[in-house]
Design a protein around this motif. Sequence first.
Motif, short mmCIF file in Angstrom:
data_model
loop_
_atom_site.label_atom_id
_atom_site.label_comp_id
_atom_site.label_asym_id
_atom_site.label_seq_id
_atom_site.Cartn_x
_atom_site.Cartn_y
_atom_site.Cartn_z
N VAL A 60 -8.28 -12.01 -3.59
CA VAL A 60 -8.63 -10.71 -3.05
C VAL A 60 -10.14 -10.50 -3.18
CG1 VAL A 60 -8.29 -8.20 -3.25
CG2 VAL A 60 -6.37 -9.77 -3.65
N TRP A 61 -10.77 -9.95 -2.13
CA TRP A 61 -12.20 -9.64 -2.16
C TRP A 61 -12.40 -8.13 -2.16
CZ3 TRP A 61 -14.00 -13.14 2.50
CH2 TRP A 61 -14.06 -14.48 2.08
N GLU A 62 -13.34 -7.70 -3.01
CA GLU A 62 -13.72 -6.29 -3.04
C GLU A 62 -15.14 -6.19 -3.59
OE1 GLU A 62 -14.17 -3.32 -2.19
OE2 GLU A 62 -12.23 -2.39 -2.63
N SER A 63 -15.83 -5.12 -3.24
CA SER A 63 -17.20 -4.91 -3.71
C SER A 63 -17.24 -4.72 -5.23
CB SER A 63 -17.80 -3.66 -3.05
OG SER A 63 -17.85 -3.79 -1.66
N LYS A 64 -18.37 -5.09 -5.82
CA LYS A 64 -18.58 -4.83 -7.24
C LYS A 64 -18.56 -3.34 -7.51
CE LYS A 64 -21.34 -8.86 -8.63
NZ LYS A 64 -22.67 -9.29 -9.16
N GLY A 65 -18.16 -2.98 -8.72
CA GLY A 65 -18.14 -1.57 -9.08
C GLY A 65 -16.74 -1.13 -9.46
N PRO A 66 -16.52 0.17 -9.54
CA PRO A 66 -15.22 0.67 -9.97
C PRO A 66 -14.08 0.28 -9.05
CG PRO A 66 -16.63 2.46 -9.16
CD PRO A 66 -17.49 1.26 -9.30
N GLU A 67 -14.37 0.08 -7.74
CA GLU A 67 -13.30 -0.33 -6.84
C GLU A 67 -12.82 -1.75 -7.16
OE1 GLU A 67 -16.54 0.53 -6.23
OE2 GLU A 67 -16.76 0.48 -4.03
N LEU A 68 -13.74 -2.61 -7.61
CA LEU A 68 -13.36 -3.95 -8.04
C LEU A 68 -12.54 -3.88 -9.32
CD1 LEU A 68 -13.85 -7.06 -7.45
CD2 LEU A 68 -15.62 -6.91 -9.21
N ASP A 69 -12.97 -3.03 -10.25
CA ASP A 69 -12.22 -2.84 -11.50
C ASP A 69 -10.81 -2.35 -11.21
OD1 ASP A 69 -14.51 -3.58 -12.86
OD2 ASP A 69 -15.17 -1.51 -13.20
N TYR A 70 -10.70 -1.47 -10.23
CA TYR A 70 -9.38 -0.96 -9.86
C TYR A 70 -8.48 -2.08 -9.38
CZ TYR A 70 -5.77 0.86 -6.82
OH TYR A 70 -4.55 1.09 -6.21
N LEU A 71 -8.96 -2.91 -8.48
CA LEU A 71 -8.10 -3.97 -7.95
C LEU A 71 -7.76 -5.01 -9.02
CD1 LEU A 71 -9.23 -4.68 -4.29
CD2 LEU A 71 -7.18 -3.55 -5.11
N LYS A 72 -8.65 -5.21 -9.97
CA LYS A 72 -8.31 -6.13 -11.08
C LYS A 72 -7.17 -5.56 -11.90
CE LYS A 72 -12.74 -8.52 -11.63
NZ LYS A 72 -13.89 -8.77 -12.53
N ALA A 73 -7.20 -4.25 -12.13
CA ALA A 73 -6.11 -3.61 -12.88
C ALA A 73 -4.81 -3.68 -12.09
CB ALA A 73 -6.47 -2.16 -13.19
N ILE A 74 -4.88 -3.46 -10.80
CA ILE A 74 -3.69 -3.52 -9.95
C ILE A 74 -3.15 -4.95 -9.89
CG2 ILE A 74 -2.88 -3.29 -7.56
CD1 ILE A 74 -3.14 -0.66 -9.12
N ALA A 75 -4.06 -5.91 -9.87
CA ALA A 75 -3.63 -7.31 -9.83
C ALA A 75 -2.79 -7.66 -11.06
CB ALA A 75 -4.85 -8.23 -9.74
N GLU A 89 -12.13 -11.33 -6.55
CA GLU A 89 -13.52 -11.77 -6.59
C GLU A 89 -14.44 -10.72 -5.96
OE1 GLU A 89 -13.11 -16.65 -6.33
OE2 GLU A 89 -13.79 -15.53 -4.57
N PRO A 90 -15.69 -10.61 -6.47
CA PRO A 90 -16.63 -9.63 -5.90
C PRO A 90 -17.28 -10.16 -4.62
CG PRO A 90 -17.63 -10.75 -7.77
CD PRO A 90 -16.23 -11.26 -7.68
N VAL A 91 -16.96 -9.54 -3.51
CA VAL A 91 -17.61 -9.80 -2.23
C VAL A 91 -17.86 -8.43 -1.60
CG1 VAL A 91 -17.36 -10.73 0.11
CG2 VAL A 91 -16.53 -12.05 -1.86
N PRO A 92 -19.10 -8.10 -1.25
CA PRO A 92 -19.37 -6.79 -0.67
C PRO A 92 -18.48 -6.52 0.54
CG PRO A 92 -21.43 -7.90 -1.18
CD PRO A 92 -20.34 -8.91 -1.38
N ALA A 93 -17.87 -5.36 0.56
CA ALA A 93 -16.94 -5.04 1.65
C ALA A 93 -17.62 -5.12 3.02
CB ALA A 93 -16.34 -3.66 1.44
N ILE A 94 -18.90 -4.75 3.08
CA ILE A 94 -19.59 -4.79 4.37
C ILE A 94 -19.87 -6.22 4.83
CG2 ILE A 94 -20.63 -2.51 4.14
CD1 ILE A 94 -23.24 -3.86 3.31
N ASP A 95 -19.70 -7.20 3.93
CA ASP A 95 -19.94 -8.61 4.29
C ASP A 95 -18.66 -9.41 4.48
OD1 ASP A 95 -22.67 -8.15 4.06
OD2 ASP A 95 -22.74 -8.79 1.96
N SER A 96 -17.52 -8.83 4.17
CA SER A 96 -16.29 -9.62 4.12
C SER A 96 -15.90 -10.19 5.48
CB SER A 96 -15.14 -8.79 3.54
OG SER A 96 -14.91 -7.63 4.31
N VAL A 97 -16.02 -9.40 6.54
CA VAL A 97 -15.63 -9.90 7.87
C VAL A 97 -16.55 -11.04 8.30
CG1 VAL A 97 -15.47 -9.30 10.31
CG2 VAL A 97 -14.54 -7.75 8.59
N LYS A 98 -17.85 -10.86 8.08
CA LYS A 98 -18.79 -11.93 8.43
C LYS A 98 -18.49 -13.21 7.64
CE LYS A 98 -23.75 -12.91 8.66
NZ LYS A 98 -25.12 -12.37 8.40
#
Length: 432
Positions: A60-75, A89-98
Amino acid sequence: MLFKRLHLFTSVAVISSLALLAACGGKASPAADQGQSRPADETVKQEGGLKPETGAQLLVWESKGPELDYLKAIAEQFEKEYGVKVKVEPVPAIDSVKKLTTDGPAGLGADVFAAPHDQLGNAVLAGLVLQNDVFDEAARGEYMESAIDGVSNKGTLYGFPTAIDTYALYYNKSLMAAPPKTYEDIVKFAAGYNDPKNKKYAFMWNVGQLYQSYSFLAGYGGYVFGSKGTDAGDIGLNNEKAVEGASYIQSLKQILPLNTNDINDNIITGFFQEGKTAAVINGPWLQSSLTQVNFQYGVAPLPLLPNGQHPISFSGIRGLYVNSYTKYPAAAKLFASYATNKPNLTKRFEMTKQLPPRKDMMEDPILTQDANASAFLEQAKYSTPMPSIPEMGNVWVPAGAALSSLWNSNQDPRTALNNAVEQIKTAIKTTK
């Protein structure tokens, strides 16, 4: 500040590479024919939901920060509940599609990735995302309509909404005892408050930026593209109603006698922090810049326009999407659905303070006891998702130039908007 308005311009930078991927065929997904994502994979459903594939493991990719911490907890929760290992893994959401344009075909991409909704059109065009066939009509009805619209493309649902961002009115409680109900209230307040020599203004917003000024145009009946932002052949930025909205914008220069270069986001924030400006338009991200101010501030929905209507703000929808190249579509969809259910989005709000787009959370004490969050959610009811089709990349610069010309040079609003629309149409033709 991931979704902070100007992240939209990142879509311009990736349109060419995505369109090239889709056009060339190269290593495109089996589902990428004619720019369409492949049909839903053979997901095995059991009573109570999807059944993960045997041996499924997810990235799973998500931006660094609390949203990443959230998905780690959910995982961690997800693995305990379903026996599926999830690596976040930390990947900026605005870069994920590219990033998926190369990593997806190579089998290196995330099974589930976070992205702002304005990237969805490019992702669908390149065949990078699977449809969300998990939500039935009842499930769709649990989310704000604007959130569902935002993670859909041409009527097809793809994403799993995690948060909604829009802007509202911040006001200094030491200067305004109560939030203004109408823009006319602000104009009247300005008559006794404004002092340009000492840089004191009743109200400021980023006039030359379509993102914020759209609320005036749309509140009168203007729009960018028709059919909920999906029809680039129907541009409503210069219709009669939009012109009326632009005329009202122009009239407000009487209370904000500055040119657009002098009312950018940094200046507006600074004036509000210093207690010089009584009210400003901004999004939830501004709150992190107000922790040290020496006054109390509040947030309220945007004031009513002179026509009695609510301004219609642009909204940005954060969401999770399933990579069309995933080996485990059932597990991936199950994870995305699990991460956006009510209990888990409640947890997400606690961790990120990003507004959950679920209607069944509007009356939850966790939100009702947070006055600022409630104000943003109230404004979100009167918001529309920014168009996510690739043609939107051609809109920002001409529209901004039109707003600046009618404000700085007192250009006729109809002329300014007509010029902008002609430029947009030309740009769309040349980029096809």
